[in-house]
Design a protein around this motif. Structure first.
Motif, PDB file in Angstrom:
ATOM      1  N   LEU A 103       0.974  -1.306  -0.628  1.00  0.00           N
ATOM      2  CA  LEU A 103      -0.438   0.024  -0.091  1.00  0.00           C
ATOM      3  C   LEU A 103       0.933   1.411   0.007  1.00  0.00           C
ATOM      4  N   MET A 104       1.828   1.161   0.815  1.00  0.00           N
ATOM      5  CA  MET A 104       2.654   2.274   1.341  1.00  0.00           C
ATOM      6  C   MET A 104       3.976   2.277   0.670  1.00  0.00           C
ATOM      7  N   ALA A 105       4.423   1.547   0.041  1.00  0.00           N
ATOM      8  CA  ALA A 105       5.903   1.842  -0.841  1.00  0.00           C
ATOM      9  C   ALA A 105       5.700   0.785  -2.664  1.00  0.00           C
ATOM     10  N   PHE A 106       5.507  -0.253  -2.075  1.00  0.00           N
ATOM     11  CA  PHE A 106       5.680  -0.658  -3.755  1.00  0.00           C
ATOM     12  C   PHE A 106       4.810  -0.368  -5.271  1.00  0.00           C
ATOM     13  N   PHE A 107       3.440   0.486  -4.213  1.00  0.00           N
ATOM     14  CA  PHE A 107       2.752   1.256  -5.205  1.00  0.00           C
ATOM     15  C   PHE A 107       2.905   2.310  -5.507  1.00  0.00           C
ATOM     16  N   LEU A 108       4.147   3.157  -4.707  1.00  0.00           N
ATOM     17  CA  LEU A 108       4.962   4.313  -4.745  1.00  0.00           C
ATOM     18  C   LEU A 108       5.494   3.874  -6.279  1.00  0.00           C
ATOM     19  N   GLU A 109       6.730   3.125  -6.110  1.00  0.00           N
ATOM     20  CA  GLU A 109       7.340   2.728  -6.561  1.00  0.00           C
ATOM     21  C   GLU A 109       6.889   2.395  -7.916  1.00  0.00           C
ATOM     22  N   ALA A 110       6.691   1.378  -7.905  1.00  0.00           N
ATOM     23  CA  ALA A 110       6.533   1.026  -9.326  1.00  0.00           C
ATOM     24  C   ALA A 110       5.237   1.510 -10.514  1.00  0.00           C
ATOM     25  N   THR A 111       4.260   2.505  -9.367  1.00  0.00           N
ATOM     26  CA  THR A 111       3.823   3.548 -10.383  1.00  0.00           C
ATOM     27  C   THR A 111       5.008   4.419 -11.269  1.00  0.00           C
ATOM     28  N   ILE A 152      10.741  15.110  -9.011  1.00  0.00           N
ATOM     29  CA  ILE A 152       9.992  14.454  -7.674  1.00  0.00           C
ATOM     30  C   ILE A 152       9.845  13.597  -7.644  1.00  0.00           C
ATOM     31  N   VAL A 153       8.917  12.507  -8.978  1.00  0.00           N
ATOM     32  CA  VAL A 153       9.698  12.073  -9.698  1.00  0.00           C
ATOM     33  C   VAL A 153      10.812  10.279  -9.445  1.00  0.00           C
ATOM     34  N   ALA A 154      11.807  11.477  -9.185  1.00  0.00           N
ATOM     35  CA  ALA A 154      12.874  10.506  -9.095  1.00  0.00           C
ATOM     36  C   ALA A 154      12.682  10.043  -7.643  1.00  0.00           C
ATOM     37  N   TRP A 155      12.647  10.594  -6.981  1.00  0.00           N
ATOM     38  CA  TRP A 155      12.634  10.686  -5.406  1.00  0.00           C
ATOM     39  C   TRP A 155      11.983  10.525  -4.597  1.00  0.00           C
ATOM     40  N   ALA A 169      12.908   6.585  -4.807  1.00  0.00           N
ATOM     41  CA  ALA A 169      14.148   6.368  -3.886  1.00  0.00           C
ATOM     42  C   ALA A 169      12.919   6.149  -2.611  1.00  0.00           C
ATOM     43  N   ILE A 170      12.127   6.934  -2.819  1.00  0.00           N
ATOM     44  CA  ILE A 170      11.848   6.403  -1.377  1.00  0.00           C
ATOM     45  C   ILE A 170      10.854   5.948  -0.793  1.00  0.00           C
ATOM     46  N   GLY A 171      10.256   5.490  -2.220  1.00  0.00           N
ATOM     47  CA  GLY A 171       9.250   3.903  -1.580  1.00  0.00           C
ATOM     48  C   GLY A 171       9.527   2.746  -1.682  1.00  0.00           C
ATOM     49  N   SER A 172      11.133   3.000  -2.546  1.00  0.00           N
ATOM     50  CA  SER A 172      11.841   1.037  -2.523  1.00  0.00           C
ATOM     51  C   SER A 172      12.533   1.454  -0.845  1.00  0.00           C
ATOM     52  N   ASN A 173      12.321   2.449  -0.540  1.00  0.00           N
ATOM     53  CA  ASN A 173      13.598   2.620   0.946  1.00  0.00           C
ATOM     54  C   ASN A 173      12.297   1.460   1.833  1.00  0.00           C
ATOM     55  N   PHE A 174      11.362   2.247   1.902  1.00  0.00           N
ATOM     56  CA  PHE A 174      10.235   2.115   2.267  1.00  0.00           C
ATOM     57  C   PHE A 174       9.326   0.953   2.007  1.00  0.00           C
ATOM     58  N   SER A 175       9.593   0.227   1.070  1.00  0.00           N
ATOM     59  CA  SER A 175       9.988  -1.409   0.657  1.00  0.00           C
ATOM     60  C   SER A 175      10.767  -1.791   2.078  1.00  0.00           C
ATOM     61  N   PRO A 214       4.578   2.306 -19.719  1.00  0.00           N
ATOM     62  CA  PRO A 214       4.948   2.816 -18.513  1.00  0.00           C
ATOM     63  C   PRO A 214       3.733   2.669 -17.332  1.00  0.00           C
ATOM     64  N   VAL A 215       2.565   1.934 -17.585  1.00  0.00           N
ATOM     65  CA  VAL A 215       2.142   1.670 -16.397  1.00  0.00           C
ATOM     66  C   VAL A 215       1.520   0.166 -15.784  1.00  0.00           C
ATOM     67  N   TRP A 216       1.778  -0.659 -16.474  1.00  0.00           N
ATOM     68  CA  TRP A 216       1.962  -2.063 -16.155  1.00  0.00           C
ATOM     69  C   TRP A 216       2.409  -1.915 -15.302  1.00  0.00           C
ATOM     70  N   GLU A 217       3.273  -1.526 -15.038  1.00  0.00           N
ATOM     71  CA  GLU A 217       4.465  -2.464 -13.397  1.00  0.00           C
ATOM     72  C   GLU A 217       3.559  -1.824 -12.114  1.00  0.00           C
TER      73      GLU A 217
END
Lengths: 530, 384
Positions: free
Chosen positions: A102-110, A129-132, A135-141, B60-63
């Motif tokens: 919910l919190m992390a993987f969705f963020l990094e993958a999207t 911002i997208v790049a960060w 990074a934040i998503g991976s680390n929260f993961s 860009p969206v499948w992930e």
């Protein structure tokens, strides 16, 4: 050793986890390094930094794809191969995994898609911002995964429910702020930063040795060394923090890493190297450093650290106490609401040791029928594989200090003498590339093999946690994973090498034009001065 | 922590049952078109440029879409641990095949266009087809088995789940029919997506295959419904269930007889779900023929919502019935997490799901518009 479902399930889990963990540390670190590079680009507007962002970003993408793919396996493997584990502790263990999604993987993958596809669709700041966010998503993961893992090492905030026959959560915040989990998180994430730094430094050093991409390589190398130095220091400091936590939640792991058979008078000495002998229960040719172990383990000079033999005796006593709990549990499960109160009381008094009685399930269907010899065997089972832990730990720690030295050298050199590094140092940086992966895998072995024979320390034995599958099923999937993963590995390495050799191929003209302009500008200035 | 007493256990269980549906539907309407595009890839796109156009519509969206699936797995683990334990280990080899297909897919997306060789690219195209078709089929087959009940029991003493069936037992005629329903549904959805995101020959072919998918869905879904109501025994509680008791499936008695259609006389309003399934597919069919791309895609989504929720609503409160030991069947009332865990998870979902939907929508907005040949050739190094 005969390969039954327990051994095969463990082998499969270890293999898929160690494989997944080849990609995770680089993702953790490289996502941050790439975001740092892009930040410099946005702040200075120099195209070289955008080129660096894209170049390292491409390598990040190749690594990320397999990291994600092999992560799916991990998420499902608990249910597939460890169904009793899933039932028994899912009430606690499942929550951090779901929150991770919910919190992390969705963020990094999207956002990772937008990172690669969005260069022309977003403004500079938005892309940054997208790049960060990636990074934040991976680390929260990593945070949530390690909260789940930390609970296996130090199960807090939960209690056993005899009616549902499982552990249930009693305090969510205890689970989240579990000290073992927090220490592990920082340790693992820093290890990821070190991995990425060593990778970036090694590849850059190779470019410099070959005389290619000079501007990109020397900058990247310096960024890697500065970031890596801070990370390497925190890995060791926070690794020590994990050691401190292990000492009171998992004394046996600590004693096994040390191969400390007998309890030593405080403060215990640390065995630097030696040859552990499990048969004779002693360590030959041991080189001791006085006081160090006591300090790491207890942060005091007075507190004793128990040795393996003492802990086995403790386990023996807890098995016997656990049998009382098991017997009462069987009555409760049969009588349900009609259970006599004294049985409930007896169960409650001994329920903390229930897991120890379950250790006997490996030898006998009904633990209450266990013989003296079987109880002895089960108590001995609580010793994890000492030789393996002893060496894995020492390799990991040795490499950790080597990273600090390497990073410090490059950092000081870059700050004092500039970014023209001697060739021997560059060669060394290239040779170092595989080292952080070795250290990370050793770390996994220390943490997870050191937890054996438990999946959840003191609560649920590994042998009982597995799914009741057929050996054929397991052999099919194990063989499938080995073949499949090996092919993927070859493809991944091939692409990685291809794209490293290819070098930065995006924004080349723009970057060169900028450097030419700057050169001309400098020449003008020199002329004006003279 | 007393806060969680604010919502009673029965309500939390119903909410989490509904959320499970939301996640599965979220997966099917988002990653569903990715799977559909994968399945359609060899048919709608013939040349390398065409294939790259098709792939880059989902590139860009499948992930992000796939996370619905992973989150679904995580949510089942957290909110329905017995379901996670029994189904994932029971469908062991089928799960492995799905995993292999889903591991292949990310790698194929990422690596396909990283080399110029035609063989390299063709092989990855096969991978994308497998990565789309196989999961689409197996998910349907799994649902078909769940409707019939699955052979498993739980041991009396320690509640250890034991599965008694085999991989080939899963491939029975009814389950395969449901598998085809799922494939048809995702082909329709993938076709609708490609009509929306491409132009020219790819869009033209997508229109043809999307139409076939919608037609097939209507026919197969009707057939499966008929078979279900006439040929398959339902499960029900022998005595009224305790809805807020401890999560121990063995505490209730379950009988395996009667028709699943009985649910429609108890809760007549659930007929809306199959109606939505059919109506959505019909509207999608006609909208696709008349070139209304936006409407097609929305109708296709609604059809998926209808089809998937019809399964859940028909079976309620059963989640995973046992064909060999009906008493061990997992239901909404006896296979959830504890009161506290359900509450904690609900709070997390309430906080994060809206945030996820917000940023996902933003990403789709940024990427809005058709993918053209120019996009693929001019950004050769950036796109897939």
């Amino acid at each position: 050793m005969e390969l039954g479902i327990v051994e095969l399930s463990r082998l499969q889990f270890a293999m898929t986890a160690l494989y997944h963990f080849l990609f995770v540390p680089l993702t953790l670190g490289l996502s941050v390094l790439v975001a740092i590079m892009e930040t410099v680009y946005v702040m200075t507007n120099r195209p070289i930094w955008r080129q660096m962002t894209k170049f390292w970003g491409t390598l990040f993408g190749i690594n990320f794809a397999i990291g994600v793919a092999t992560g799916i396996t991990m998420e499902f493997q608990f249910g597939m191969n460890w169904s009793y584990y899933s039932h028994y502790v899912g009430d606690i263990f499942g929550a951090p995994l779901a929150i991770e999604g919910l919190m992390a993987f969705f963020l990094e993958a999207t956002f990772v898609g937008l990172f690669f596809f969005g260069w022309d669709k977003l403004s500079k700041v938005k892309h940054l911002i997208v790049a960060w966010l990636v990074a934040i998503g991976s680390n929260f993961s990593a945070l949530w995964i390690l909260i789940a893992n930390g609970w296996m090492q130090n199960p807090v905030g939960a209690e056993f429910n005899p009616i549902t026959m499982r552990m249930e959560m009693t305090n969510f915040f205890d689970v989240v702020f579990n000290e073992v989990a927090q220490a592990k998180f920082v340790h693992t994430v820093s290890a990821g930063y070190v991995t990425a730094s060593v990778f970036v430094m090694g590849v850059s050093a190779w470019f410099l040795l070959k005389g290619r991409h000079y501007e990109l390589a020397r900058r990247s190398l310096t960024v890697g060394a500065s970031f890596g130095l801070a990370a390497a220091l925190s890995v060791v400091v926070l690794g020590d923090e994990s050691g401190y936590s292990a000492a009171h939640s998992q004394k046996m792991k600590m004693a096994a890493i040390e191969v400390m058979w007998e309890t030593e008078a405080a403060p215990a000495s640390f065995t630097l190297v030696g040859i552990p002998d499990t048969q004779a229960r002693e360590t030959h040719y041991a080189l001791h450093i006085p006081y160090v172990m006591g300090l790491i383990g207890t942060r005091s000079l007075q507190t004793e650290i128990p040795g393996i033999n003492e802990l086995v005796a403790e386990a023996d006593a807890r098995i016997r106490s656990g049998l009382v709990a098991y017997d009462a549990l069987m009555t409760i499960r049969k009588e349900k609401k009609n259970t006599p109160q004294e049985v409930t009381k007896r169960f409650e008094a001994h329920s903390n040791d229930l897991g120890f009685a379950l250790l006997l399930k490996r030898y006998v269907d009904d633990p209450r029928q266990a013989t003296e010899a079987q109880i002895k065997l089960a108590a001995e089972d609580t010793i994890p594989p000492v030789g393996l832990l002893f060496w894995s730990f020492r390799i990991m720690v040795g490499l950790g200090f080597l990273f600090i030295a390497t990073m410090a050298y490059f950092f000081i050199h870059a700050s004092v003498r500039g970014m023209k590094f001697p060739r021997w140092a560059l060669r060394f940086a290239v040779i170092m590339i595989p080292a952080p992966w070795i250290a990370a895998e050793m770390g996994w072995i220390v943490a997870e093999m050191g937890r054996q024979p438990w999946t959840v320390d003191g609560i649920l034995p590994t042998a009982l946690s597995v799914s009741k599958l057929g050996v054929t099923d397991l052999v099919i999937t194990l063989a499938g994973f080995v073949i499949f993963y090996s092919v993927l590995f070859v493809i991944e390495m091939g692409l990685m090498i291809k794209y490293i050799k290819k070098g930065p191929y995006m924004d080349v003209a723009e970057t060169e034009a900028w450097f030419a302009k700057r050169k001309a500008l400098k020449a003008q200035q020199v002329e004006a001065l003279s | 922590m007393i806060l969680h007493q604010l919502i009673d256990l029965e309500t939390l269980r119903i909410i989490w049952w509904a959320l499970l549906g939301v996640l599965l539907i979220g997966f099917a309407v988002t990653d569903g078109f990715d799977l559909g595009v994968g399945t359609l890839l060899p048919f709608v796109a013939k040349t390398d440029v065409e294939r790259r156009i098709a792939i880059n519509t989902i590139g860009p969206v499948w992930e992000g879409n796939q996370v619905w699936f992973i989150l679904g797995g995580g949510a089942i683990f957290a909110a329905w641990p017995p379901l996670y334990a029994v189904s994932f280990s029971g469908f062991y080899l089928a799960m492995f095949v799905v995993l292999a297909a889903l591991i292949l897919r990310p790698v194929a997306f990422k690596y396909r266009s990283k080399r110029d060789s035609a063989t390299w690219r063709r092989n990855w195209d096969y991978a994308l087809f497998i990565g789309g078709f196989v999961p689409a089929l197996i998910f349907g087959v799994a649902v078909g088995n769940v409707l019939q009940g699955v052979p498993f029991y739980l041991t009396e003493d320690l509640l250890i789940p034991v599965y008694e069936g085999s991989f080939f037992g899963l491939l029975n005629p009814f389950a395969l029919l449901v598998g085809l329903v799922s494939v048809a549904m995702l082909i329709m959805h993938g076709g609708a997506w490609l009509c929306l995101k491409t132009e020219g020959v790819v869009a033209q072919r997508a229109k043809t295959y999307g139409t076939i998918g919608a037609l097939a869905l209507i026919v197969l879904y009707a057939l499966a419904g008929l078979w279900l109501s006439l040929g398959i025994n339902a499960f029900s509680f022998a005595a009224p269930a305790v809805t807020d008791g401890p999560s121990n499936p063995l505490l209730s008695h379950v009988v395996h007889e009667g028709s699943w259609l009985a649910a429609y006389s108890v809760r007549p309003w659930i007929i809306l779900a199959p109606i939505l399934g059919f109506a959505g597919a019909l509207v999608a069919l006609f909208a696709m023929r008349s070139g209304k791309e936006g409407l097609t895609f929305i109708a296709s989504k609604l059809s998926i919502v209808g089809v998937i929720s019809s399964v859940g609503l028909t079976m309620f409160p059963f989640i995973l019935p046992s064909s060999t030991h009906p008493d061990a069947s997992l239901t909404v009332w006896d296979s959830s997490s504890s009161h506290l865990t359900l509450f904690v998870m609900l709070v997390s979902a309430v906080i994060f799901v809206p945030i996820i939907i917000a940023y996902t929508s933003w990403v789709y907005k940024v990427l809005w518009g058709k993918v053209t040949e120019k996009d693929v050739t001019e950004n050769n190094e950036v796109v897939y």
